[in-house]
Every structure is written in structure tokens, then in C-alpha cells.
Design an enzyme around this catalytic site. Structure first.
Site, PDB file in Angstrom:
ATOM      1  N   GLU A 435     -10.292 -50.505 -40.118  1.00  0.00           N
ATOM      2  CA  GLU A 435     -11.340 -51.505 -39.863  1.00  0.00           C
ATOM      3  C   GLU A 435     -11.823 -52.193 -41.139  1.00  0.00           C
ATOM      4  O   GLU A 435     -13.005 -52.194 -41.439  1.00  0.00           O
ATOM      5  CB  GLU A 435     -12.528 -50.829 -39.164  1.00  0.00           C
ATOM      6  CG  GLU A 435     -12.256 -50.452 -37.726  1.00  0.00           C
ATOM      7  CD  GLU A 435     -12.224 -51.647 -36.777  1.00  0.00           C
ATOM      8  OE1 GLU A 435     -12.374 -52.802 -37.249  1.00  0.00           O
ATOM      9  OE2 GLU A 435     -12.017 -51.425 -35.578  1.00  0.00           O
ATOM     10  N   GLU A 515      -6.129 -45.694 -31.546  1.00  0.00           N
ATOM     11  CA  GLU A 515      -7.322 -45.099 -30.940  1.00  0.00           C
ATOM     12  C   GLU A 515      -7.312 -45.481 -29.467  1.00  0.00           C
ATOM     13  O   GLU A 515      -7.030 -46.625 -29.125  1.00  0.00           O
ATOM     14  CB  GLU A 515      -8.609 -45.628 -31.590  1.00  0.00           C
ATOM     15  CG  GLU A 515      -8.776 -45.197 -33.034  1.00  0.00           C
ATOM     16  CD  GLU A 515     -10.040 -45.751 -33.707  1.00  0.00           C
ATOM     17  OE1 GLU A 515     -11.006 -46.110 -33.008  1.00  0.00           O
ATOM     18  OE2 GLU A 515     -10.030 -45.828 -34.942  1.00  0.00           O
TER      19      GLU A 515
HETATM   20  C1  IPT Z   1     -13.338 -47.824 -33.813  1.00  0.00           C
HETATM   21  C2  IPT Z   1     -13.383 -47.157 -35.156  1.00  0.00           C
HETATM   22  O1  IPT Z   1     -12.157 -47.273 -35.808  1.00  0.00           O
HETATM   23  C3  IPT Z   1     -13.736 -45.705 -35.058  1.00  0.00           C
HETATM   24  O2  IPT Z   1     -14.038 -45.252 -36.350  1.00  0.00           O
HETATM   25  C4  IPT Z   1     -14.905 -45.496 -34.144  1.00  0.00           C
HETATM   26  O3  IPT Z   1     -16.010 -46.148 -34.641  1.00  0.00           O
HETATM   27  C5  IPT Z   1     -14.562 -46.048 -32.805  1.00  0.00           C
HETATM   28  O4  IPT Z   1     -14.325 -47.418 -32.915  1.00  0.00           O
HETATM   29  C6  IPT Z   1     -15.695 -45.906 -31.818  1.00  0.00           C
HETATM   30  O5  IPT Z   1     -16.188 -44.615 -31.728  1.00  0.00           O
HETATM   31  S1  IPT Z   1     -13.599 -49.521 -34.135  1.00  0.00           S
HETATM   32  C7  IPT Z   1     -14.131 -50.361 -32.730  1.00  0.00           C
HETATM   33  C8  IPT Z   1     -14.403 -51.796 -33.117  1.00  0.00           C
HETATM   34  C9  IPT Z   1     -13.199 -50.338 -31.607  1.00  0.00           C
END
Ligand code: IPT
Length: 995
Positions: A435, A515
Site C-alpha cells: 500500500e 489479501e
Molecule cells: C489492506 C491492507 O493492506 C491491510 O494492511 C489491512 O489494512 C487490510 O486492508 C484491512 O484490514 S488495504 C485496503 C485498502 C484494502
């Protein structure tokens, strides 16, 4: 990427340490990554001496960074002067009563004013003395810090050794000239905020301190300082190749492979060896003996080759599917200061739950973690300590990733990660960070890394051109999007639309879902659907659940009750609230139901039972292993009671192959509902689990003996309506037999899950509230009492709105029970709306808190998280039926329940609720508090059991999804108004009547 001869000859030969600072801008706010540090190098253990400097140090806290330097005089400070207190190292001082931890998601907890930080900059002085052991050769000694958050300066015996930033990476200093025989004074000043903090805006607690080990290393002349192991595997020839670059000439021995005293830098071909993989983490112990006569260095070498072939991620020639988790380092008491035991515990839990990959989100882990990954077998995406997410609040203006002045600081981090971790076979991908939008500095990072280590692909998600990534990578894509990507049919991102060359390259990349499945609170849903989709497409290299563990910090309230704190609980502001509570583990590492759901979704063996044909079909979903390490057992249960068991011999099936096996002829009877469960368990102990550990399972209903019924229709005396007491006006039940029972009330609401709350506009909760589903009121239309039947008709609807639900309840005697049918019929304009649940609730005295049920269990299950629950007979106390989510919300439902008994243990009396038709089972939830109390609670300890139990019986519930960051439930798991029917047999249980 596979040919070892193409790998770069790295600059492993001694570079001089960095120059000192200029002193014009304070070092905590300048753009230098550090001063006086040794060049980064690989992590290994030599035979030379080392002194562990962890332990109790003296500590004092200043409010600002420019505090007086009055602790460096000869003999060190007087730590008894009342300003110092003991502090363990490693630790974070804010978890030891000095200041508070602060949690933010994306926002910097200071103004966006790079590279400056506010005057208020908590600064911790750390001091200890140590005695240099007899015989220590001081010249060349190195002082190493494995992790200090966020910036520090170090003095040995009053002499400055240097400074460093980059919290989650090691810094080494020459200590030789400052060391003294006997007593030595070590002083470290740590600043909470620094220019480096701008690169450390990960979604986590800001936790300053010396949080990893401090070690003094003896480094006599001629010591091996760095080595780069190039160990690859040629799957066609079945041989390994090995070459080790070293900074001093050395000889290599690998006794198991017959290598003795070979010149390390001369390539070796080693036939007939076993390659390393996460499924079979074969390591060969070796030793490097420097020709200088200095101490030997121990190595553990894993041979493996990572390659992207035709857009498919492969290791040792085989496609690999990463079934991963994003792992932050977290401990509820120690923050990011983890013990090796805790790291091992994480990995054992991962392995036992069929997880095969870790993304070290979002910084390199403690070095011991990677040793354990090598040993136990995990694929690792090693991610650099770079995240500038907070610049999103400045529209990315000034983003360090795109400002050349910041390049040295970013490069420093990448180098320190790659150099430290380059010899780990488990590390198969380098990730540039998280990010940080896009920018030219990312190009510099990827260029350098590609040259330094061409043996591993790179990952970076946020630059939509993917020019710095060897993967097409996204976060939180829906199942449908993943499927489209798998089919190579995704639309081009805007960023590449104008650049056909880049777009063409992007399309050939394998896909990583870095993710997904945001595991916040109750959820995530749809893990199985994701997994089947990922498996279907060779382009999909895998996915990483967000995230491994809830970042709750343990605290106690004034009454001494422990709870897990989240953002704001320390008075920290601004804060990200509960958003850090989004893991598969609770903060104390108790698995949440989400972990069981993930284990089932990613199980490496798919078992299909064809009871009619008397066969099972086994799908080996391992990427490397065959199935010979597993035993397949079966159990036959009638009404939840085991009646027969045995073993099935499954013929060998190679990785990604299928096999079939015949089931034995199953005994018929004794009747009732009969289920066959087939389990794949470890045949022998593995380093991560004992023999018998269950890896995969499946269940199928098999025909029962028709002549035999499990339970006679009536066990007790026949009931009539006069055994029940009903409220004359509302028609509600008040008592059944001697049991005080209140209900049934229509039950359409649930205490919102965080996935119901969603994010921004993606909030089903908002729609439910707008539709008034949280404020339904009832109007009794009709209560009709006849000798053999009671009919109650109501209309329930929200204030101020026209839509509602007509409910018809009918009570009739039915053998030893009363039959209650509930028909719920939507009434009025419900177009497009969904509802949280459809069911009824009762209350009864709290003492009936022993619950037995026949249905799915043992854990909670919702429509899109049901896969881990199996049909069986289970028993739990009401307290144990609750899932203690750190943020209270809907939980604890048991699915597909045929019957349940709630019994008071002292008297053996209680209530039995049974589905009149076992083919139409119900969802069961029993709590010692109401839905309203659950919804109002901020922490589990806000909930105290009342004098009534709340019994919820539902015909259906809304799915979970993962809309707290990502998509909501799939359409088939959204609950849309329709007609629902519950048909329940209610029977009071006298002493001894419970099953
Ligand atoms: C994403 C982040 O990479 C992770 O660190 C965490 O914050 C997650 O979201 C949410 O829990 S970034 C987001 C803009 C999808």
C-alpha cells in the site's frame, strides 16, 4: 529464473560501514537510513562467541527527542537516581506502563509533513552494563539489533556507534574499538517517531522500543561475514546444483551428500537429492570452513527452483497453489516482541490447519520465524518494511515511494531484507512492500532486487501496471472476479490501457490474491467457493486470508476483568477502532471458527463419497506429496452414535491426481439417521502434528435399516394443550408442563457482525436499519383456541414503514410433545430488501444451561461458513456455545439441528425441541443474554449472564461474507424475504428423560 548459473554474483565482499551523519538536521528527521552501520548480510550462526544482551535494562522516558544527553559519562548513568526504571529488552515501553500504544489503520498519528515529526516525540533511553567474557577477542566485534522501532542511536562506553531507522530490520555496528575488557556500558536512545515512520504506516499498533534481540558478536579476523547460497533443483534430472558466494574463501562440507571440503564458490552438481518444498521441507546440514582458519559456519540448505512458466507459478517444475495467511507479529501482552515459542506455535497452528503459505504482512519477520518456516515447511512471501498508506489522505502528494530523495531509505530496507533472508529456501517471493501507491523508487527496488537475486519472483500489488511485479496481484476481489481472472478475461486496468506492452505483460502474469476473506469478527464467508475457483485455474498462484491474528492487547478493567483492547481503548486518538481485530486467531491464539472453516476449505485431500456405489473418490490436492502419509478411516453413526468403523485402503495417487477406493459393505441398522464419515489422518508423526491428526474429511448420508426406528414416537406421557399455559391476549406460551417458557417471539434481527456493518456504502446493516428491521413491533390479529388446536396470527412490522411479516403459529398435541408450526409470510413492499434471520425466540430459566443437540457441530456455522461443521451428536454448556469475538456480535449458531435438549444439570429437567421433519432442521442459538445486550456490548466482559436463557430457533440466516473489507455474501447466501416454515416438537423433560 531457474538456472543457478545465471544468478548474480552479489557484492558479498566487505563494504565499509556507512559514514556518520552531518548533524545539520536531527538524525530522526533526516532522510539517511542510518549512520555507522555495517553493510547488510545474511543471517547465520558462526562458531565464534556471542553475548546475548537481552534482559533487564534501565529505562527512562522523555517527552521530546532532543532530551539532554546526560547518560553517557564515564561509568554510565546513575540508574538509581529515581528517573530510571527496569524494562525488559526486547519489549515495547508502551506495554510496560510508559505512555500508551496507539492504533491507526491508514492515518499517520502525526501531521503529514514529511520528513518531519512533531516536537512531542516520546524518546526512551535504554541502558545496561555487561561484562565481556574472558577470552573474548574484541577487535572486529559487532553489535547487532534485530529490531528497534522506529529510530535509535547507540553508544558503547560513551562512544557513538551510529544510528538506524527501519524498525523491522537488523542494524549492525562495529563495536570492536569501543569495547573494554570487563564492564561495558551500553546506551541506546530510541525515538518513537522519525522520518522512517513515514514508511511504516502498516495497519497495526504503533509500538516503539527495542522489540527484538540485541547481541554482541565476536568477529575475529578472517571470519566469514556473508554468504549467498545458490541451491537449485533440476526436476528433469533429479539433481541439485549448489554454489555459495562467500566474502572470504571457504570450503563446504555436506556429509549427507558426500561433499567434503569442496571450494564453496565452485558449482557442484548433486544427483539424487530430495528437493525442498513446503510439503516436504528437506534440509541438508552443511558447514562452511573459512580458509582463513576462522570459525566454521553452519548452514541448512534446501534445494529448490522457483519459476514462472507460461504464466504459472511453479516450484521444482510443479505448479504450486498458495493457501496462505497474512501474518503480522502479534502477542496480546508483548506486541511485536515475540518469543520463538510463539513463532513456532503460529507455524504449528498453520500446518495443522492446512495452511501452506505466509505473507509476512507487512514487514520482514523475526529471523527465527524464517528458520522455522524452512524447517516445518511453509512457502513465504517475504515483504519489505515499506508502507506509506497515510499519503492517501494527501491524495498521494509527497508519497515517499515517488520522491527520489527518499530512495536511499527505501533501498536500504529492501537490501537489508534481501541480504538477511536470501538463504532461506522457504522464501520463494520477495514483496516490495504494501500500500505505497506507485512511484519511481519502486522501480529502483525491483531493478536492484532482480539483479541481486534473479532466483525469486517479485510481488507488488498496488501499482496497477505491475511493472515491478511478477504477479498480477489484487486484494479483496470477489469470487466472480477471481474466476474471470483465472479465465484470462479480466478487463485491463486503467493504468495499462494506454500502454499495450505493459498490458500484454500483465496478462501473462500468474495471479496472486494477496489479501482476501477479511477475517474480522464472525466470518469470513465463502472460503470454499474461493478455494474451488482458485483451484480451477492454473493462472491462480494462490491467496492469503487477511489476516492471521487479531491485534487485541490484553488489559484489565477496574474490576480486574481481563479483556482485549482495540483502537481507542487506551484513549488513543485518532484511532482505527476495531479494524485491527480481523484475524483467524483471537489475540491469545485461540483459534476462531474462521480457522476451522479455512482448514476445511483448503484441505489438501478432497474426498467424495458415493455411498450407493460403495466407493470413495479421493482427489489429491497436494502440489508435491502423494497420499502415502495418510490413513483413511471411516465411521458409521446412527443418530450420532457410532455403530461401526474401519479403514479404507486408498491406492497411491500422485500430487494433483485422483484415486478410487471401494468401501466395505456397511452394516445396516440400527436405523435412524445414518451418516458415514471418511477421514484422512496422518499415518505417522510429522514434525508439526502427531499421527492420527485429521487432515481432511467428508460425510455422506447412507440409507438406514428401514425396519428400525431410532426413537419411538412417544417416550413419555401424551401431552394435550392443557399441559401448556398460554397468554389469553397474545397467545404466547408461558409454561409447558412445569417449565416456565416464554415465546415464541418472531426473531428477524441479529447483533450485527462486522461484516454486516461493512465498509462505506457496502453495508447491509445500513439497509437493514433503513428498513426498520431493528425495530419491529407486533400486533396480535387473532388468538383462536379450540380443544385440539391454538392458532395465533400476528403482524409484525417496523414503525413508520409499510412492509411487515404475517406470522401464523399453530399449536397441536403430538404424542408426548406439542407441535408448533410457525409460518412467516412477508407482507407489503419488500422489494430488494434482505433480512438478517428468520425464526423465533423463547426464554426459559437460566439453569437449563446444558445443551445437547443432534445436527451440525461442534462449532458455529452460518450459511457460507458451514463447511467445517459435521453432522453428529454434541453437548456443550451454554457458556461454551458462545464464540467470544473481541467485538461482541452474532455468534454461536449451530446449523442443521434436528433436535436439541436444554437441561438443568442439578435436576435433569428441561426442554426438548425437535424438528418435526428431520429433513427440515433448524439453526440453534442459546445465550445467557439477549440479542439487544449482545449488540450493545463493546467487549465480551460487558456481557453478564441474566436469569433467563435466550433460545433462538431459526429457519434461515443471512450469510457472513467479508464486507468489513471486501465483498458481502454470495447471492445464494443473502436472505431475501419469502415464506418460511418452522415445525417444532416441544416437550418438557422430566428427570431422567433427557437422551
Ligand atoms: C489492506 C491492507 O493492506 C491491510 O494492511 C489491512 O489494512 C487490510 O486492508 C484491512 O484490514 S488495504 C485496503 C485498502 C484494502
Amino acid at each position: 529464473m531457474t538456472n543457478p548459473d545465471e544468478t548474480a554474483q552479489g557484492p558479498v565482499h566487505g563494504e565499509p560501514p556507512e559514514p556518520g551523519g552531518t548533524g545539520t538536521v536531527p538524525y530522526w528527521a533526516d532522510l539517511a537510513p542510518g549512520t555507522g552501520r555495517r553493510p547488510p548480510r545474511a543471517r547465520f550462526t558462526s562458531g565464534a562467541a556471542r553475548l546475548d544482551l537481552n534482559g533487564t535494562w534501565s529505562f527512562r522516558l522523555w517527552p521530546t527527542a532532543d532530551a539532554p544527553l546526560d547518560f553517557l559519562g564515564p561509568g554510565g548513568p546513575d540508574t538509581d537516581d529515581g528517573t530510571w526504571s527496569p524494562l525488559p529488552v526486547p519489549s515495547h515501553w508502551v506495554l510496560h506502563g510508559h505512555g500508551i500504544p496507539r492504533y491507526t489503520n491508514t492515518a499517520y498519528p502525526f501531521p503529514i509533513d514529511p520528513p518531519h515529526v512533531p516536537d512531542a516525540n516520546p524518546t526512551g533511553d535504554h541502558h545496561r552494563t555487561f561484562h565481556l567474557p574472558n577470552g573474548w577477542r574484541p577487535a572486529g566485534s559487532v553489535l547487532r539489533f534485530d529490531g528497534v522501532d522506529s529510530c535509535f542511536k547507540v553508544w558503547l562506553n560513551g562512544r557513538e556507534l551510529g544510528t538506524s531507522k527501519g524498525s523491522r530490520l537488523p542494524a549492525e555496528f562495529d563495536a570492536g574499538r569501543a569495547l573494554r575488557p570487563g564492564r561495558n556500558d551500553l546506551a541506546v536512545r530510541v525515538h518513537r517517531w522519525s522520518s522512517g515512520s513515514y514508511l511504516e504506516d502498516q495497519d497495526m499498533w504503533w509500538l516503539p522500543g527495542i522489540f527484538r534481540d540485541v547481541t554482541l558478536l565476536e568477529v575475529p579476523d578472517g571470519t566469514l561475514g556473508d554468504c549467498f547460497v545458490h541451491a537449485s533443483y533440476d526436476h528433469e534430472r533429479g539433481s541439485g546444483t549448489l554454489r555459495i558466494d562467500t566474502d572470504v574463501p571457504a570450503r563446504l562440507s555436506l556429509p549427507e551428500l558426500g561433499v567434503h571440503g569442496h571450494r564453496a564458490d565452485r558449482p557442484l552438481t548433486l544427483p539424487g537429492l530430495e528437493p525442498w518444498s513446503a510439503e516436504h521441507p528437506r534440509l541438508y546440514a552443511g558447514e562452511l570452513v573459512p580458509l582463513t582458519g576462522a570459525e566454521p559456519v553452519g548452514l541448512r540448505i534446501g534445494f529448490r527452483s522457483v519459476a514462472i512458466r507460461d504464466g504459472v507459478f511453479t516450484v521444482n517444475g510443479a505448479p504450486v497453489l498458495l493457501r496462505g495467511v497474512n501474518r503480522h507479529e502479534h502477542d496480546p501482552d508483548h506486541g511485536r516482541a515475540l518469543t520463538v515459542d510463539t513463532m513456532r506455535r503460529d507455524l504449528l497452528l498453520m500446518k495443522r490447519n492446512n495452511i501452506n503459505a505466509v505473507r509476512t504482512a507487512h514487514y520482514p519477520p523475526h529471523p527465527a520465524f524464517l528458520d522455522l518456516c524452512d524447517e516445518l515447511g511453509l512457502w513465504v512471501v517475504d515483504e519489505c518494511d515499506i508502507e506509506t498508506h497515510g499519503f492517501i489522505h494527501a491524495d498521494w502528494a509527497g508519497n515517499p515511494a515517488d520522491d527520489p530523495r527518499w530512495r536511499p531509505m527505501l533501498m536500504d530496507r529492501m537490501r537489508r531484507m534481501v541480504e538477511r533472508d536470501k538463504n532461506h529456501p522457504s522464501v520463494v517471493v520477495w514483496s516490495l512492500g504494501n500500500e505505497s501507491h506507485h512511484g519511481t523508487n519502486l522501480a529502483a527496488l525491483s531493478d536492484w532486487t532482480r539483479e541481486r537475486d534473479p532466483s525469486r519472483p517479485l510481488h507488488y500489488e498496488r501499482d496497477r501496471t505491475y511493472r515491478h511485479s511478477d504477479f498480477y496481484s489484487l486484494m479483496y476481489a470477489s469470487v466472480a472476479e477471481v474466476d474471470r481472472i483465472g479465465r484470462h478475461e479480466e478487463p485491463a486496468p486503467e493504468e495499462t490501457a494506454a500502454e499495450p506492452g505493459l498490458e500484454q505483460r500483465r496478462r501473462t502474469l500468474p495471479f496472486l490474491l494477496c489479501e482476501y476473506a477479511h477475517a474480522m469478527g464472525n466470518g469470513p464467508g465463502s472460503l470454499t467457493e474461493y478455494q474451488r475457483t482458485l483451484e480451477r485455474h492454473p493462472r491462480c498462484a494462490g491467496a492469503f486470508v487477511w489476516e492471521w491474528i487479531d491485534h487485541g492487547l490484553r488489559r484489565t478493567d477496574e474490576e480486574g476483568r481481563a479483556y482485549f483492547a482495540y483502537g481507542g481503548d487506551f484513549g488513543d486518538s485518532p484511532h482505527g477502532g476495531t479494524f485491527c481485530i480481523d484475524g483467524l486467531l483471537f489475540p491469545d491464539r485461540t483459534p476462531s471458527p474462521g480457522l476451522a472453516a479455512y482448514k476445511k476449505a483448503v484441505e489438501p485431500v478432497g474426498i467424495g463419497i458415493d455411498a450407493a456405489a460403495g466407493r470413495i473418490r479421493v482427489h489429491n490436492r497436494y502440489d508435491v506429496r502423494d497420499l502415502t502419509h495418510l490413513r483413511f478411516t471411516w465411521t458409521l453413526e446412527a443418530d450420532g452414535v457410532p455403530v461401526a468403523q474401519g479403514e479404507v485402503k486408498v491406492p497411491p495417487a500422485g500430487a494433483r491426481q485422483e484415486a478410487e477406493a471401494a468401501l466395505p459393505v456397511l452394516p445396516t441398522g440400527p436405523g435412524g439417521e445414518t451418516w458415514l464419515t471418511v477421514r484422512a489422518v496422518l499415518a505417522a508423526d510429522e514434525p508439526w502434528a502427531p499421527a492420527g491428526h485429521e487432515v481432511a474429511w467428508a460425510q455422506a448420508r447412507v440409507p438406514a435399516h428401514p425396519a428400525h426406528r431410532a426413537r419411538p414416537d412417544a417416550r413419555g406421557r401424551r401431552l394435550t394443550l392443557s399441559d401448556a399455559r398460554f397468554d389469553a391476549r397474545t397467545g404466547l406460551l408461558r409454561a409447558l408442563g412445569g417449565l416456565d417458557l416464554d415465546g415464541p417471539h418472531l426473531d428477524m434481527w441479529r447483533a450485527p457482525t462486522e461484516n454486516d456493518r461493512g465498509m462505506g456504502d457496502n453495508s447491509v446493516l445500513r439497509q437493514w436499519r433503513a428498513a426498520g428491521l431493528d425495530r419491529l413491533v407486533a400486533r396480535t390479529e387473532r388468538v383462536e383456541r379450540r380443544p385440539d388446536r391454538l392458532v395465533v396470527q400476528t403482524r409484525t412490522a417496523p414503525d413508520g414503514l409499510p412492509h411487515g411479516l404475517r406470522v401464523r403459529q399453530t399449536w397441536t398435541p403430538h404424542g408426548d410433545a406439542l407441535l408448533l408450526t410457525v409460518d412467516i409470510v412477508p407482507d407489503g413492499p419488500w422489494d430488494g430488501l434482505t433480512v438478517p434471520r428468520a425464526g423465533v425466540r423463547f426464554t426459559l430459566p437460566a439453569r437449563h444451561d446444558r445443551v445437547r443437540w443432534y445436527g451440525k457441530g461442534p462449532g458455529e456455522a452460518y450459511p457460507d461458513s458451514e463447511q467445517a461443521a459435521r453432522v453428529g451428536l454434541f453437548a456443550k454448556d451454554v457458556a461454551a456455545l458462545q464464540t467470544p469475538y473481541v467485538v461482541p456480535q452474532e455468534n454461536g449458531r449451530r446449523a442443521a439441528v434436528r433436535w436439541a435438549e436444554l437441561v438443568a444439570p442439578e435436576t435433569g429437567t428441561g426442554l426438548r425441541v425437535e424438528a418435526a421433519d428431520h429433513g427440515l432442521p433448524f439453526g440453534l442459538t442459546v445465550r445467557a443474554w439477549s440479542t439487544e445486550d449482545l449488540e450493545a456490548a463493546a467487549h465480551p466482559h460487558d456481557l453478564t449472564p441474566g436469569d433467563r436463557l435466550h433460545l433462538h430457533v431459526d429457519a434461515a440466516q443471512y450469510g457472513l461474507g467479508s464486507a468489513s473489507c471486501g465483498p458481502g455474501p454470495l447471492e445464494e447466501h443473502r436472505l431475501r424475504p419469502r415464506t418460511w416454515r418452522l415445525a417444532l416438537l416441544l416437550r418438557p423433560l422430566g428427570p431422567g428423560e433427557a437422551g
